[in-house]
Scaffold this active site. Structure first.
Site, PDB file in Angstrom:
ATOM      1  N   HIS A 140       0.843  -1.202   0.000  1.00 12.66           N
ATOM      2  CA  HIS A 140       0.000   0.000   0.000  1.00 12.66           C
ATOM      3  C   HIS A 140       0.880   1.255   0.000  1.00 12.66           C
ATOM      4  O   HIS A 140       0.677   2.174  -0.807  1.00 12.66           O
ATOM      5  CB  HIS A 140      -0.907  -0.040   1.240  1.00 12.66           C
ATOM      6  CG  HIS A 140      -1.648   1.225   1.517  1.00 12.66           C
ATOM      7  ND1 HIS A 140      -3.001   1.364   1.292  1.00 12.66           N
ATOM      8  CD2 HIS A 140      -1.223   2.423   2.023  1.00 12.66           C
ATOM      9  CE1 HIS A 140      -3.374   2.601   1.646  1.00 12.66           C
ATOM     10  NE2 HIS A 140      -2.317   3.249   2.083  1.00 12.66           N
ATOM     11  N   GLU A 141       1.875   1.300   0.888  1.00 10.36           N
ATOM     12  CA  GLU A 141       2.728   2.484   0.988  1.00 10.36           C
ATOM     13  C   GLU A 141       3.599   2.663  -0.260  1.00 10.36           C
ATOM     14  O   GLU A 141       3.804   3.787  -0.736  1.00 10.36           O
ATOM     15  CB  GLU A 141       3.608   2.396   2.239  1.00 10.36           C
ATOM     16  CG  GLU A 141       2.839   2.415   3.553  1.00 10.36           C
ATOM     17  CD  GLU A 141       1.970   3.644   3.708  1.00 10.36           C
ATOM     18  OE1 GLU A 141       2.332   4.715   3.174  1.00 10.36           O
ATOM     19  OE2 GLU A 141       0.911   3.547   4.348  1.00 10.36           O
ATOM     20  N   HIS A 144       1.861   4.425  -3.079  1.00  5.26           N
ATOM     21  CA  HIS A 144       1.845   5.888  -2.973  1.00  5.26           C
ATOM     22  C   HIS A 144       3.075   6.485  -3.650  1.00  5.26           C
ATOM     23  O   HIS A 144       2.988   7.518  -4.317  1.00  5.26           O
ATOM     24  CB  HIS A 144       1.829   6.308  -1.503  1.00  5.26           C
ATOM     25  CG  HIS A 144       0.505   6.169  -0.820  1.00  5.26           C
ATOM     26  ND1 HIS A 144      -0.678   6.574  -1.392  1.00  5.26           N
ATOM     27  CD2 HIS A 144       0.186   5.669   0.411  1.00  5.26           C
ATOM     28  CE1 HIS A 144      -1.671   6.344  -0.545  1.00  5.26           C
ATOM     29  NE2 HIS A 144      -1.176   5.784   0.545  1.00  5.26           N
ATOM     30  N   GLU A 216      -6.228   6.804  -0.826  1.00  6.63           N
ATOM     31  CA  GLU A 216      -6.094   5.644   0.064  1.00  6.63           C
ATOM     32  C   GLU A 216      -6.786   4.425  -0.530  1.00  6.63           C
ATOM     33  O   GLU A 216      -6.264   3.304  -0.458  1.00  6.63           O
ATOM     34  CB  GLU A 216      -6.665   5.973   1.449  1.00  6.63           C
ATOM     35  CG  GLU A 216      -5.882   7.018   2.214  1.00  6.63           C
ATOM     36  CD  GLU A 216      -4.417   6.637   2.400  1.00  6.63           C
ATOM     37  OE1 GLU A 216      -4.106   5.426   2.513  1.00  6.63           O
ATOM     38  OE2 GLU A 216      -3.569   7.549   2.415  1.00  6.63           O
TER      39      GLU A 216
END
Length: 305
Positions: A140-141, A144, A216
């Site tokens: 997930h990070e 980004h 997100e």
């Protein structure tokens, strides 16, 4: 930077629109300050200096505020091992890796570009998650970073930060509220600056939160598609959100300034108003989206939540 993270055209479009609108607000804000303070050089120098500091040193500022430190593979082999595997799978440069010695279970990515990116994980998160769950959070990070929305949210946050600082300064300043009221013009000017700053802060606040909530969901999707294990990410979300609700309020307040960067917001039990202004979608919305991804991956080699 090209990677195997699934591109998200909606996220790109939203980032462009948000930056365009914030750019218009920023220009109007600077023009208003110049007109009110009658000092073009002072306003431009201060604004440019603060923007440069926010852009070039955002990673250092975030790490310092969250008590983070860069760690080597020898110090954190498990963490580095997971990030190495994910970066190899995603075909992207490996970011710097940091640890924050906080019990608050969370993670965040920061940095102006892929070469300067940092992924930071708290010790509280590592202690609570299994390796597959940690892998989901880190994917997930990393998404980004790959989608460049870390840099966008850093720049977008700048205007709100500056407006907020001006509001605080004007509120506490003796220039318009002190004992000496002889210079009424000064008082009027600073009241006007405070009003304009408050308006700009409100606009940037809403625009950033609208972008942040979507980014997100986009990162959840990209991370789950990369690992092929949306259930692991869903499990991590459920664990982290539940544990954050039990973290002392004073500890949460320390971290709330960085909510837009976190994997999940540092908030206690939510209210309707808090959810409305949250930087993240609700847990229910994120789990629902992950369930849809799981359904897409169903069949041979797929999984279900």
């Amino acid at each position: 930077m090209h990677s195997r993270f699934e591109p998200d055209r909606q996220l790109t479009a939203r980032m462009v629109v948000t930056m365009f609108l914030l750019g218009l607000v920023y220009v109007a804000f600077i023009a208003a300050l110049i007109a009110l303070l009658k000092s073009t050089v002072l306003v431009v120098v201060i604004a440019a200096g603060l923007l440069g500091a926010q852009f070039w040193y955002s990673d250092r500022i975030a790490l310092y505020a969250m008590h983070g430190r860069l760690v080597t593979a020898e110090e954190q082999p498990r963490l580095h091992g997971v990030i190495d595997r994910l970066c190899a799978t995603a075909d992207m440069p490996k970011p710097r890796v940091a640890i924050s010695d906080m019990d608050l279970p969370n993670a965040f990515a920061t940095g102006r570009n892929a070469d300067q990116a940092v992924v930071c994980v708290t010790t509280g998160l590592m202690r609570r998650l299994e390796t597959e769950e940690l892998e989901g959070v880190l994917a997930h990070e990393l998404s980004h970073v790959a989608h460049r929305d870390v840099a966008v949210i850093t720049i977008a946050s700048f205007l709100g930060v500056i407006a907020g600082l001006i509001v605080r300064f004007a509120f506490y300043s003796q220039l318009f509220g002190g004992r000496d009221q002889r210079d009424q013009n000064t008082a009027v000017v600073f009241m006007a600056v405070m009003a304009v700053s408050a308006l700009v802060y409100a606009i940037s606040f809403l625009l950033i939160r609208a972008l942040s909530r979507y980014r997100e969901l986009a990162a959840d999707r990209a991370g789950a598609m990369l690992t092929g294990k949306p259930s692991a990410l869903a499990s991590a979300l459920t664990k982290v959100t539940g544990d954050i609700a039990r973290i002392p309020t004073q500890d949460l307040r320390t971290a709330q300034a960085f909510n837009a960067f976190f994997f999940t917001p540092a908030l206690g039990p939510g209210t309707a108003v808090a959810n409305l202004f949250s930087t993240h979608p609700s847990l229910e919305r994120r789990l629902e989206a992950l369930a849809e991804i799981s359904a897409e991956l169903g069949g041979p080699g797929g999984e279900t939540l």
